[in-house]
Motif scaffolding. Structure first.
Motif, short mmCIF file in Angstrom:
data_model
loop_
_atom_site.label_atom_id
_atom_site.label_comp_id
_atom_site.label_asym_id
_atom_site.label_seq_id
_atom_site.Cartn_x
_atom_site.Cartn_y
_atom_site.Cartn_z
N LEU A 54 0.78 -0.75 -0.01
CA LEU A 54 -0.01 0.09 0.02
C LEU A 54 1.07 1.06 -0.13
CD1 LEU A 54 -2.53 -1.24 2.80
CD2 LEU A 54 -3.00 -0.36 -0.05
N HIS A 55 1.50 1.15 0.73
CA HIS A 55 2.99 2.67 0.85
C HIS A 55 3.23 2.58 -0.16
CE1 HIS A 55 5.69 4.40 3.94
NE2 HIS A 55 5.16 5.58 3.27
N HIS A 56 4.38 1.60 -0.76
CA HIS A 56 4.85 2.07 -2.61
C HIS A 56 3.79 2.49 -3.20
CE1 HIS A 56 6.73 0.40 -6.05
NE2 HIS A 56 7.91 1.26 -5.33
N ASN A 102 11.67 11.73 -0.53
CA ASN A 102 12.06 10.98 0.88
C ASN A 102 11.23 9.57 0.89
OD1 ASN A 102 12.33 13.44 1.58
ND2 ASN A 102 9.91 13.98 2.68
N HIS A 103 10.35 9.35 -0.02
CA HIS A 103 10.49 7.53 -0.60
C HIS A 103 11.19 7.15 -0.96
CE1 HIS A 103 6.25 9.53 1.08
NE2 HIS A 103 5.72 8.14 1.82
N SER A 104 11.55 7.95 -2.45
CA SER A 104 12.25 7.27 -2.99
C SER A 104 14.02 6.92 -2.29
CB SER A 104 12.87 8.25 -4.16
OG SER A 104 12.02 7.94 -4.78
N GLY A 154 5.05 12.96 9.82
CA GLY A 154 6.64 13.58 9.03
C GLY A 154 7.79 13.01 9.50
N TRP A 155 8.86 13.08 9.07
CA TRP A 155 10.44 12.17 9.38
C TRP A 155 11.58 12.67 10.12
CZ3 TRP A 155 10.93 8.82 5.32
CH2 TRP A 155 9.40 8.94 3.97
N VAL A 156 11.73 11.35 10.67
CA VAL A 156 13.23 11.28 11.91
C VAL A 156 14.26 10.75 10.66
CG1 VAL A 156 12.72 9.25 12.05
CG2 VAL A 156 14.05 11.42 13.74
N ILE A 191 13.64 7.29 8.38
CA ILE A 191 12.68 6.74 8.21
C ILE A 191 11.08 7.65 9.27
CG2 ILE A 191 11.85 5.59 10.72
CD1 ILE A 191 14.78 5.17 11.37
N ASP A 192 9.71 7.46 8.22
CA ASP A 192 8.69 7.69 7.73
C ASP A 192 8.18 7.32 9.02
OD1 ASP A 192 6.60 8.04 7.04
OD2 ASP A 192 6.53 7.21 4.89
N VAL A 193 7.89 8.36 9.60
CA VAL A 193 6.57 8.22 10.40
C VAL A 193 5.28 9.37 10.41
CG1 VAL A 193 8.24 8.37 12.76
CG2 VAL A 193 7.33 10.52 12.28
N GLU A 195 0.89 7.78 9.51
CA GLU A 195 0.84 6.67 10.05
C GLU A 195 0.83 5.40 8.81
OE1 GLU A 195 -3.36 7.65 12.04
OE2 GLU A 195 -2.54 7.95 13.60
N HIS A 196 1.02 6.25 7.65
CA HIS A 196 0.71 5.14 6.23
C HIS A 196 1.61 4.11 6.69
CE1 HIS A 196 2.56 8.41 3.80
NE2 HIS A 196 2.91 7.08 4.36
N ALA A 197 2.86 4.64 7.31
CA ALA A 197 3.77 3.42 7.29
C ALA A 197 3.91 2.64 8.47
CB ALA A 197 5.18 4.34 7.78
FE FE2 Z 1 5.21 7.11 3.80
#
Ligand code: FE2
Length: 232
Positions: A54-56, A102-104, A154-156, A191-193, A195-197
């Protein structure tokens, strides 16, 4: 503005006449979903195959679709000299383009355990982490704490300042890429934080997701980026 448009049209007409590759000059580069370097289920049990798919296929694809749409609208607005629309499109480009960027990186930050996922970094990155944070465990603790306390989505990041050759931990809101926190910052690990992750597997317990993701972190990729950015 009218003169500028006229000159642009004349320049483009000249390019056509000279066979200089009109589409190359004015063509819009759009983006497509990159393949994952592993199967959707290959990160289990740390991250379920259902989440990865789903994420991808859905989330990352949606960022790309909307990024391409915004870029097409931007080109149209620029061609017309429509400044209000050019300005209006910036937030969509930042959000959706950032999501694609970011996802790439995120997919490359992960790898199955049998391919080295979770194996601590060696070489210069391992040394730099010990030197800067005290230990890998201390870095993980810091990123988990910042990731867990980040409000909303967001992201860390673990990044490196390529001018100072210095590691840092940073967070970004929404889909802001790390470079929005400093022009010299290069992401090593994001690191994707959102909720969908993690929500389908970890529900509301983001700290458990953060605890487990380290089992599939691809430190080899982070090390390669670090060495490339910090080579003398
Ligand atoms: Fe994501």
């Amino acid at each position: 503005m009218a003169l500028r448009s006229l000159m642009t049209r004349k320049t483009l007409a000249d390019c056509r006449a000279l066979g200089l590759g009109f589409t190359q000059l004015r063509g819009l580069k759009t983006f497509s979903l990159p393949d994952l370097p592993y199967d959707y289920g290959a990160l289990e049990p740390a991250i379920s195959g259902e989440i990865m798919q789903l994420h991808h296929q859905k989330h990352h694809q949606t960022y790309i679709t909307n990024y391409n749409k915004a870029l097409e609208q931007l080109q149209g607005a620029m061609d017309k000299g429509d400044s209000p629309t050019v300005v209006k499109l910036q937030s969509a480009i930042k959000f959706n383009g950032g999501g694609h960027v970011n996802h790439s990186i995120f997919w490359k930050n992960l790898t199955p355990v049998h391919e080295g996922g979770g194996e601590p970094p060696k070489g210069s990155l391992g040394w730099a982490i010990d030197n800067h944070f005290g230990s890998l465990e201390a870095l993980i603790q810091k990123m988990n704490t910042e990731g867990a306390s980040l409000q909303g989505s967001g992201w860390v990041w673990l990044g490196v300042d390529k001018e100072l050759k210095k590691l840092l931990v940073e967070t970004t809101a929404n889909q802001d890429p790390l470079v929005t926190k400093g022009a010299n910052l290069v992401p090593l690990l994001g690191i994707d934080v959102w909720e969908h992750a993690y929500y389908l597997q970890y529900k509301n317990v983001r700290p458990d997701y953060l605890k487990n993701i380290w089992k599939v972190v691809n430190w080899k990729y982070a090390s390669e980026v670090f060495e490339k950015e910090c080579e003398p």
